[in-house]
Design a protein around this motif. Structure first.
Motif, PDB file in Angstrom:
ATOM      1  N   GLU A  81     -24.977 -39.254  12.440  1.00  0.00           N
ATOM      2  CA  GLU A  81     -26.239 -39.918  12.799  1.00  0.00           C
ATOM      3  C   GLU A  81     -26.665 -39.499  14.212  1.00  0.00           C
ATOM      4  O   GLU A  81     -27.839 -39.211  14.459  1.00  0.00           O
ATOM      5  N   GLU A  82     -25.711 -39.455  15.142  1.00  0.00           N
ATOM      6  CA  GLU A  82     -26.026 -39.100  16.522  1.00  0.00           C
ATOM      7  C   GLU A  82     -26.381 -37.619  16.644  1.00  0.00           C
ATOM      8  O   GLU A  82     -27.309 -37.263  17.387  1.00  0.00           O
ATOM      9  N   ALA A  85     -29.899 -37.385  15.435  1.00  0.00           N
ATOM     10  CA  ALA A  85     -30.818 -37.909  16.456  1.00  0.00           C
ATOM     11  C   ALA A  85     -31.028 -36.914  17.589  1.00  0.00           C
ATOM     12  O   ALA A  85     -32.054 -36.963  18.277  1.00  0.00           O
ATOM     13  N   CYS A  86     -30.055 -36.013  17.774  1.00  0.00           N
ATOM     14  CA  CYS A  86     -30.161 -34.994  18.827  1.00  0.00           C
ATOM     15  C   CYS A  86     -30.719 -33.669  18.308  1.00  0.00           C
ATOM     16  O   CYS A  86     -30.749 -32.682  19.052  1.00  0.00           O
ATOM     17  N   ARG A 197     -31.439 -39.400   5.702  1.00  0.00           N
ATOM     18  CA  ARG A 197     -32.129 -38.860   6.876  1.00  0.00           C
ATOM     19  C   ARG A 197     -32.925 -37.591   6.559  1.00  0.00           C
ATOM     20  O   ARG A 197     -33.531 -36.993   7.452  1.00  0.00           O
TER      21      ARG A 197
END
Length: 201
Positions: A81-82, A85-86, A197
């Motif tokens: 997830e991180e 997000a990046c 996502r």
């Protein structure tokens, strides 16, 4: 979380510098070796620092990041997830698995095209996590690359479980009869978060 971390570092999330193409592994020697081969530099502001490092470099002119994940579906998905997000949009995982077929001895290369989910993370991302599928385009691209390199591999169904020490003989034998190739602890959850996502995995 990513925005807050970036703010503490005095940068934007984009400056964490995760490439759209991301290779992840749970094996630090593999991550280090890939990072060296691609002449990667450490992502200085990655959330986990040296504990679970990330690197960015390039291959054939395309930016690529390499990152170390923690073992298990919940920890892996949190980090994915991180990464997303990046900026990660295509994720390829390289890991160990248990073989469920006698025709796949130690050292065999398996490409999981779909997963039987027996872990608790996927259900938080998709309504019906019983069968999670890989990106068809990535399966095709990786299959073609393996054939080009003359690497023998098997593509097919996989099983992901949270409880490796409860892989009882009856369960293993049923999966074997059903044609399941191997077992691990993360793949179905990775496919679930990717579907949620809208990224390739």
């Amino acid at each position: 979380v990513v925005r807050y971390h970036a703010k503490l570092c005095g940068i934007s999330a984009d400056e964490i510098a995760i490439a759209p193409l991301l290779i992840v592994s749970w094996m630090k020697p593999a991550v280090d070796r890939i990072a060296r081969a691609l002449d990667c530099a450490p992502c200085k502001h990655w959330l986990y620092g040296d504990a679970c490092p990330a690197f960015t470099g390039s291959v054939n002119g395309q930016a690529v990041s390499v990152g170390l994940l923690r073992v298990g579906a919940p920890a892996s998905v949190m980090m994915i997830e991180e990464f997303i997000a990046c900026g990660a949009k295509t994720i390829i995982g390289l890991g160990y698995a248990g073989s469920l077929q006698p025709t796949l001895p130690v050292g065999s290369l398996i490409l999981p095209t779909e997963c039987v989910s027996d872990e608790g993370t996927s259900a938080h991302y998709v309504e019906s996590p019983s069968r999670m599928a890989a990106s068809p385009e990535l399966v095709q691209e990786l299959s073609e690359a393996a054939r080009e390199k003359k690497l023998p591999f098997r593509a097919g169904r996989f099983w992901t479980t949270d409880a490796p020490y409860k892989e009882t003989l009856p369960v293993n034998e049923k999966n074997q009869r059903d044609g399941v190739l191997g077992v691990d602890m993360e793949t179905s959850a990775m496919y679930a978060v990717a579907a949620h996502r809208n990224v390739r995995c």
